[in-house]
Structures are given as structure tokens and as C-alpha cells.
Scaffold this motif. Sequence first.
Motif, PDB file in Angstrom:
ATOM      1  N   ARG A  31     -15.739  85.684 -15.220  1.00 24.20           N
ATOM      2  CA  ARG A  31     -14.869  86.695 -15.842  1.00 24.20           C
ATOM      3  C   ARG A  31     -14.639  87.895 -14.938  1.00 24.20           C
ATOM      4  O   ARG A  31     -13.563  88.475 -14.932  1.00 24.20           O
ATOM      5  CB  ARG A  31     -15.474  87.165 -17.168  1.00 24.20           C
ATOM      6  CG  ARG A  31     -15.418  86.126 -18.274  1.00 24.20           C
ATOM      7  CD  ARG A  31     -15.394  86.800 -19.640  1.00 24.20           C
ATOM      8  NE  ARG A  31     -16.563  87.651 -19.836  1.00 24.20           N
ATOM      9  CZ  ARG A  31     -17.713  87.244 -20.365  1.00 24.20           C
ATOM     10  NH1 ARG A  31     -17.840  85.975 -20.722  1.00 24.20           N
ATOM     11  NH2 ARG A  31     -18.732  88.067 -20.536  1.00 24.20           N
ATOM     12  N   ALA A  32     -15.651  88.303 -14.215  1.00 21.68           N
ATOM     13  CA  ALA A  32     -15.524  89.479 -13.353  1.00 21.68           C
ATOM     14  C   ALA A  32     -14.553  89.198 -12.215  1.00 21.68           C
ATOM     15  O   ALA A  32     -14.467  88.071 -11.718  1.00 21.68           O
ATOM     16  CB  ALA A  32     -16.884  89.865 -12.786  1.00 21.68           C
ATOM     17  N   PRO A  33     -13.800  90.195 -11.776  1.00 18.13           N
ATOM     18  CA  PRO A  33     -12.877  89.979 -10.660  1.00 18.13           C
ATOM     19  C   PRO A  33     -13.628  89.645  -9.377  1.00 18.13           C
ATOM     20  O   PRO A  33     -14.801  89.989  -9.208  1.00 18.13           O
ATOM     21  CB  PRO A  33     -12.150  91.329 -10.539  1.00 18.13           C
ATOM     22  CG  PRO A  33     -13.061  92.323 -11.188  1.00 18.13           C
ATOM     23  CD  PRO A  33     -13.753  91.576 -12.285  1.00 18.13           C
ATOM     24  N   ILE A  34     -12.950  88.962  -8.477  1.00 16.02           N
ATOM     25  CA  ILE A  34     -13.516  88.618  -7.180  1.00 16.02           C
ATOM     26  C   ILE A  34     -13.416  89.847  -6.275  1.00 16.02           C
ATOM     27  O   ILE A  34     -12.351  90.454  -6.154  1.00 16.02           O
ATOM     28  CB  ILE A  34     -12.755  87.435  -6.561  1.00 16.02           C
ATOM     29  CG1 ILE A  34     -12.914  86.193  -7.450  1.00 16.02           C
ATOM     30  CG2 ILE A  34     -13.223  87.145  -5.148  1.00 16.02           C
ATOM     31  CD1 ILE A  34     -11.989  85.059  -7.063  1.00 16.02           C
ATOM     32  N   VAL A  35     -14.513  90.212  -5.634  1.00 16.26           N
ATOM     33  CA  VAL A  35     -14.540  91.362  -4.729  1.00 16.26           C
ATOM     34  C   VAL A  35     -15.029  90.881  -3.368  1.00 16.26           C
ATOM     35  O   VAL A  35     -16.159  90.407  -3.237  1.00 16.26           O
ATOM     36  CB  VAL A  35     -15.460  92.485  -5.259  1.00 16.26           C
ATOM     37  CG1 VAL A  35     -15.472  93.658  -4.283  1.00 16.26           C
ATOM     38  CG2 VAL A  35     -15.005  92.938  -6.640  1.00 16.26           C
ATOM     39  N   LEU A  36     -14.180  90.993  -2.351  1.00 14.44           N
ATOM     40  CA  LEU A  36     -14.496  90.497  -1.015  1.00 14.44           C
ATOM     41  C   LEU A  36     -14.465  91.643  -0.004  1.00 14.44           C
ATOM     42  O   LEU A  36     -13.430  92.296   0.165  1.00 14.44           O
ATOM     43  CB  LEU A  36     -13.487  89.426  -0.587  1.00 14.44           C
ATOM     44  CG  LEU A  36     -13.429  88.172  -1.471  1.00 14.44           C
ATOM     45  CD1 LEU A  36     -12.282  87.279  -1.035  1.00 14.44           C
ATOM     46  CD2 LEU A  36     -14.751  87.418  -1.412  1.00 14.44           C
ATOM     47  N   PRO A  37     -15.580  91.905   0.679  1.00 17.48           N
ATOM     48  CA  PRO A  37     -15.599  92.976   1.684  1.00 17.48           C
ATOM     49  C   PRO A  37     -14.906  92.546   2.973  1.00 17.48           C
ATOM     50  O   PRO A  37     -14.872  91.355   3.317  1.00 17.48           O
ATOM     51  CB  PRO A  37     -17.090  93.209   1.914  1.00 17.48           C
ATOM     52  CG  PRO A  37     -17.732  91.911   1.564  1.00 17.48           C
ATOM     53  CD  PRO A  37     -16.897  91.284   0.486  1.00 17.48           C
ATOM     54  N   TRP A  38     -14.364  93.527   3.687  1.00 13.61           N
ATOM     55  CA  TRP A  38     -13.736  93.266   4.976  1.00 13.61           C
ATOM     56  C   TRP A  38     -14.050  94.435   5.900  1.00 13.61           C
ATOM     57  O   TRP A  38     -13.958  95.601   5.504  1.00 13.61           O
ATOM     58  CB  TRP A  38     -12.226  93.113   4.828  1.00 13.61           C
ATOM     59  CG  TRP A  38     -11.520  92.930   6.157  1.00 13.61           C
ATOM     60  CD1 TRP A  38     -11.403  91.790   6.879  1.00 13.61           C
ATOM     61  CD2 TRP A  38     -10.858  93.943   6.914  1.00 13.61           C
ATOM     62  NE1 TRP A  38     -10.706  92.007   8.038  1.00 13.61           N
ATOM     63  CE2 TRP A  38     -10.353  93.338   8.085  1.00 13.61           C
ATOM     64  CE3 TRP A  38     -10.629  95.298   6.727  1.00 13.61           C
ATOM     65  CZ2 TRP A  38      -9.657  94.035   9.052  1.00 13.61           C
ATOM     66  CZ3 TRP A  38      -9.933  96.010   7.687  1.00 13.61           C
ATOM     67  CH2 TRP A  38      -9.443  95.376   8.835  1.00 13.61           C
ATOM     68  N   LEU A  39     -14.440  94.126   7.132  1.00 12.23           N
ATOM     69  CA  LEU A  39     -14.835  95.160   8.093  1.00 12.23           C
ATOM     70  C   LEU A  39     -14.269  94.838   9.461  1.00 12.23           C
ATOM     71  O   LEU A  39     -14.344  93.700   9.922  1.00 12.23           O
ATOM     72  CB  LEU A  39     -16.368  95.249   8.171  1.00 12.23           C
ATOM     73  CG  LEU A  39     -16.951  96.163   9.259  1.00 12.23           C
ATOM     74  CD1 LEU A  39     -16.597  97.619   8.994  1.00 12.23           C
ATOM     75  CD2 LEU A  39     -18.464  95.980   9.346  1.00 12.23           C
ATOM     76  N   ASN A  40     -13.704  95.847  10.106  1.00 12.85           N
ATOM     77  CA  ASN A  40     -13.279  95.748  11.496  1.00 12.85           C
ATOM     78  C   ASN A  40     -14.091  96.780  12.272  1.00 12.85           C
ATOM     79  O   ASN A  40     -13.832  97.978  12.203  1.00 12.85           O
ATOM     80  CB  ASN A  40     -11.781  96.038  11.632  1.00 12.85           C
ATOM     81  CG  ASN A  40     -11.274  95.830  13.055  1.00 12.85           C
ATOM     82  OD1 ASN A  40     -12.000  96.044  14.022  1.00 12.85           O
ATOM     83  ND2 ASN A  40     -10.021  95.412  13.173  1.00 12.85           N
ATOM     84  N   GLU A  41     -15.133  96.319  12.980  1.00 13.73           N
ATOM     85  CA  GLU A  41     -16.029  97.239  13.669  1.00 13.73           C
ATOM     86  C   GLU A  41     -15.345  97.968  14.821  1.00 13.73           C
ATOM     87  O   GLU A  41     -15.729  99.085  15.177  1.00 13.73           O
ATOM     88  CB  GLU A  41     -17.253  96.484  14.188  1.00 13.73           C
ATOM     89  CG  GLU A  41     -18.176  96.013  13.073  1.00 13.73           C
ATOM     90  CD  GLU A  41     -19.477  95.445  13.611  1.00 13.73           C
ATOM     91  OE1 GLU A  41     -19.417  94.700  14.617  1.00 13.73           O
ATOM     92  OE2 GLU A  41     -20.544  95.758  13.040  1.00 13.73           O
ATOM     93  N   GLN A  42     -14.307  97.358  15.373  1.00 13.80           N
ATOM     94  CA  GLN A  42     -13.624  97.986  16.494  1.00 13.80           C
ATOM     95  C   GLN A  42     -12.904  99.254  16.063  1.00 13.80           C
ATOM     96  O   GLN A  42     -12.913 100.264  16.762  1.00 13.80           O
ATOM     97  CB  GLN A  42     -12.634  97.006  17.120  1.00 13.80           C
ATOM     98  CG  GLN A  42     -11.981  97.521  18.393  1.00 13.80           C
ATOM     99  CD  GLN A  42     -11.121  96.468  19.061  1.00 13.80           C
ATOM    100  OE1 GLN A  42     -10.882  95.408  18.501  1.00 13.80           O
ATOM    101  NE2 GLN A  42     -10.672  96.756  20.269  1.00 13.80           N
ATOM    102  N   THR A  43     -12.252  99.199  14.874  1.00 15.16           N
ATOM    103  CA  THR A  43     -11.535 100.376  14.369  1.00 15.16           C
ATOM    104  C   THR A  43     -12.337 101.144  13.331  1.00 15.16           C
ATOM    105  O   THR A  43     -11.883 102.183  12.851  1.00 15.16           O
ATOM    106  CB  THR A  43     -10.197  99.945  13.740  1.00 15.16           C
ATOM    107  OG1 THR A  43     -10.454  99.058  12.639  1.00 15.16           O
ATOM    108  CG2 THR A  43      -9.328  99.240  14.766  1.00 15.16           C
ATOM    109  N   GLN A  44     -13.497 100.605  12.960  1.00 15.68           N
ATOM    110  CA  GLN A  44     -14.359 101.230  11.954  1.00 15.68           C
ATOM    111  C   GLN A  44     -13.668 101.344  10.587  1.00 15.68           C
ATOM    112  O   GLN A  44     -13.923 102.287   9.836  1.00 15.68           O
ATOM    113  CB  GLN A  44     -14.817 102.614  12.427  1.00 15.68           C
ATOM    114  CG  GLN A  44     -15.890 102.574  13.509  1.00 15.68           C
ATOM    115  CD  GLN A  44     -17.149 101.833  13.029  1.00 15.68           C
ATOM    116  OE1 GLN A  44     -17.746 102.187  12.024  1.00 15.68           O
ATOM    117  NE2 GLN A  44     -17.513 100.783  13.759  1.00 15.68           N
TER     118      GLN A  44
END
Length: 680
Positions: free
Chosen positions: A53-66
Motif C-alpha cells: 500500500r505504501a508508495p515506492i520510494v527510491l533514493p538517487w545520488l550523484n556523488e560527482q555533483t553532490q
Amino acid sequence: MNGRHVASKAEIAEQSAGSQEFVDHFLHPDRNDAGRYPSGITLLKNAAVQYHRAPIVLPWLNEQTQRMAYYVVPRRREQLTSVRDLLVAFVGPSLAKYGYDVPVALDKPHEAPILERYGAGSTFFVQATTNQEERKRLRSALERMVKVVERSPERAWSAPKPLGRLLADFEVALLSGAPQAAKTLLQQINRQGGLSPANVKHLEIRLLTAQGRANDVLSLRGLREVLLQDPPVPVKDMVLSALFTAQIEPALTEGKLAGAVDALKAPDSHFSLLADGDLLSFSEQAVTVLLVGMYGRGDGEELSRSIALLDAEGRGDLVPDVLASYRRKVVPAGVMDAEPAEPDTTTAEPEPEDGSATVSLTTWAEIVKAVAQGNKAAFDLCRTMDARQDDTPAPLEAVSDGEMAEVFADLTDTEYEAVWQYALGPFLQELTRSNITFCQTLTTIMRSIVNQRCDPANLAVLDLLLELFLRSAPKAVEYEEFLEQLSVRFDEWVAPETAGQALDFVDRLVARAAPAPTARVQTAQLLLGPLHVHMRRLDEAYLSTARSISNELELGLDWPERAPSENVESEPVVGAAQILVYGLDEGVLQRVQDRITRQFPLVKVVLSTEKVASKHLKDAARNSDFSVMITQCAAHAATNCIGQYAKEIVYPRGAGSASVTHAAITALYEHAAKQQEQSA
């Protein structure tokens, strides 16, 4: 038994396997630096696969641009509105940057898997600040959100509003320059039911047209099926206008009449389904398309008759120069006998009950009374006026401000709902077209709105009412009464989430002469007070506007330069750029230009209030890095032009200078960040 499909264990297992593959692909360390830190993503990663039931939450990170962000995807389309509300409640402006509650375009390479699996308009983009502590708090808030939603009992999220009120709110949101609110209302209407799929498409066409998205109108899924059902004239007009903007006008500008004809003959133009109808009932752009269509069919006689009819009605300037040779010197007999088109409508809304009795409809007072009593003729007249696209006021007899105010004041709750649904939009539209001053009437209407729930649609209408009221040069007593009513229940809606609307209101007061300066200062203090208490939750753009307004009114409120969580060192530097800001209120545009150029000296701000697709407007849209479009009472010819030639369009949440400035500054930072990523 209840009509819902219950998934079997095998189906659930198959869905979980597909979800697991998708999540693993998105979070792979080779594509997403967030995948390099398993301990920080385990809970959200498992919830995306195991929760239902809970929405899908996906993290995303670009370490080069922080740059750090989270993609939040509702598990079902109809949950978009509820998930947006959850983000406002759990995340809000305290922990995320502006734009977290509007679906993202999904146009970046790493977003392709989300777009492929869930489609456009399906996902929210929650961008974290650069402060590490704020990032931790954001992650904790999102983790808490998914756990709470998954464990809570399932509930219905639909708004407790009747269909008629949702339709009325949709119309006034479009009129008031709040396309985001209109889009949300359209989702609620579609989810709640009560309209046929074709009529929902009519509303979607209206929304896309208001935003100047001609290409999206022409590529709308199911458009052919809608046109096969012979929709109302206003719907045909919007599709014809989209054809003009996207295909006919570019060809005619280059003198390629044959190219314009070829565009209409293309199967995907659907022109054959639009060619019928009374020529005089269509707008300028639609008429041009119909005339080109007559030429393309080789029907010179009909083309000549149509041009003669336009000349006889004083609309001969609509005839393209390349077709002027078909103009006759003498108007043939019978041309003037053409019957006018019957009143039409953009949607098959629920009809008012009864009201077939013949009544006089020569003034707005009579029209509003008749609508309140359910008179069908008044209902049709309002829908006809609502669909008009020219700037001339309706040919009605004059009525006094006092009489109109009394009519609105005497409405019962049921009658007021009918007037709100059918008459309020056309009435306010007519006020924007004319120089009529209705101070008492606007105060009466505003009083009825503030006593209701102040949702985004109501706040947008309040902003339009305030602008119309201030434009009418009210007396001191009228000014004091209006502001007193405007401030009623302010504490129920003024918050960081509605900072744009509150600042818009105060900024309009600052921009206009104040017959009662003390009342203006008191109202400003009431509206800015809650924002000052929570100023740590406001971003730089809102803080800058609040500081400017406070200084102009000498309120004695100190505002920080930026929120404590904003890191100056990692913030992208806004360099040379050009932006176009379009709207019909010159005062708003000028204040937006002043604030942006003061903060960013290298940014060139081009302003436009044009109502036609001029060469200047085309060049400005084409040469700008992005265009900010205020849709309040905007002209479709101009908005379609911007939509066709602009590299990118930004739609502010409101029509006031605070909302527009905020949208422009946010877009400037995003533009600078993209340039920084590309150069890296």
C-alpha cells in the motif's frame, strides 16, 4: 464479489519478482551512487518490493555533483493526490526543495526505467538539500511515511465534494491561473466518476489548451474517438487552434500553402472530423484552419462564400493573404441568412433541474438569479460566454454594483452552489474584459469563499477577486471591509506550504494605491505573521520576497537571507541567461523583472503581455532558456505560440508576483545545476 480482482499467490509472486528486478536495476551502484551505501537504503529498498500500500520510494545520488533525491511512485494512478498530500505532511518545505509535490517530467537518462515501468506523470521528485543533517532527517521522514502508510488501515482519499463543485473548481482554477490545482481537480473528477470518458477528455483538452500545449492536444490518447462523437464547438475550436499553432501557422508564415494543406490531409490531423460547423462560432485561429481546409478540398465556391460571410460580419481580417484572391467584390444574396450556431458546451455537465420558463436575461443580475433557480436558458448562456475567446465584453445591459451584491447576498447555500458551478467563472471572466467596477459584489463573493475550506482552487479565486477589487479603485470604507473579510480564518491556511499565495496577496496590496494604509499594514502583518514564525521553512526565493514586502511596508520584520539548511558553497551559480515571463498584468510582470534582475544581474528578463502570436513573442520564446507562463485569463493564441517555440515552460502556482518570482528563481537554479552537470 465486489468486482475487484483478488491476486493469487502466483500473481503476487510474479509481481514481486518484477518489482525486485526493477528496484535492483535502478539502485545498481554502476548507475546510482546510492547503491554504494546499502545500510542507508535497505529499509526503502525492501519496502519497495515487499510493501503493497505504501508508495515506492527510491533514493538517487550523484556523488560527482553532490545531488541527492528520492523518487516517490504511487502504486496506483488514482493515489497521486493522496501521495502528494502525504509528502506535504511528512516532508514539506522543511526538508525538501521546491517542486516535491508536483510529478516530475522523467526526462533524464537515469529516469528511463521509471518512465518505462510507470509512465509519464506518475512520479514525484523529492530533492534533498546539501546539508548532511537535513538529508538524514529527510530519509527518516520518508522511511517513517512508508511504514505508517503500510500499517494504517486502507481508506478512501477522494475529496468529499459533489461532482458539480469539482467541475466549477476546475473552471475557476483555470481562469485564476492555477493550472496545477486544475490538474489535481481533474484527477479527482476522473477518479470520482460521474462523467463519461469523452467528457473527461474535454476537460483535459481545456487544461492543455490553457497551458499552451498544442502538440500535447494533438497527440492526446483517444482524441480521434472523442472527435468521432461530434464534441461541442468549444472542444473542436481548441483542437483546430492546436492544429493552427503546430502545423498551419508555420507553413503559412513561410508562404507554403501547399504545406499547410498537406498537414491537414495527414491521417493524424483528424481534420476531416473537424471540418463541419458554423464558421462564425469559431475563433480566429480555428477559422484560418477551416479556410485552408476548404482550399485543400478544392471547394472554391464554399471558400468564396465563407470569406464573404466573414467580410459581412466584420471579420474579414481573419482571411490569410494567400486566400484573399477568393474574396468576391459583392456579397452574394443569402450570405447574411446563415443561422447562428446553437449555444454549446465544453462538457456534458449535470444539467440544472428544471428551469424551462422564459425569463429575461439582459443583465448579469437576471442571469445569476436565473441560474440560481435552475433556468436552462441561463445555464446555456453562461456556458456560451465561458467558451468565448475574444476580449470584448458581452453585450448586456448595465446593472448597479449594489443590485449585483444584493443578488449574491440573497442566495441560499443550494443556490450559491449552482451559481458557483455555472455562473461565477463567466462573470469573473467578463469583469476582466471590461472596465466595470463591482466593489460591493466582489466583497460579497469573497466573503462566501473565505467561509469555506481554503483549498488551492479557492485561494486562486481569492487572488483573482483581490486583483479585480484593487483595480476598481475602491473607497477607504470599501477597502477596509474587503481586507477585513480577506483576513477571516487566515490562520487556517497561511503556512509555509501556502507561502506563495499569502505573499501574492500582500504583494498585490503593496503594488496598488491604498486608500486606507493602516488596513493594508494590518492585513499584511496578519498574513506574514505565520510565515515569519516558520521562516526557517521558507526557501531563498520566498524569503527574498517577504523581506522586500516587509521593507516596503515598514513592518519591522527581519527575514534571513536564506534558510539555515541551504548551503551556499554547493549551490549552483546562476550566470548569464535569458528568460521570458508572459502574463496580462503588467504590474506583476514588472515586479517580477525587478526582483530577478536585482538578485541575478546577468539574467535578462523579457516581458510580454501580447495576446497574439507575434514575431516578437516567437523570437522571445525561441531565444529564452525557459519561459514562465502566467495562465490567469491568458489569450490562447499567445500561450499556444509560447508552447510551440519555447525550449521549456514553467507554470507558477499562482498569478501573483511572489509565486511567479519563486517559480522563475527555482527554474534558474535548476538551469544552472543542469549546466554544471553537463560541464562536469
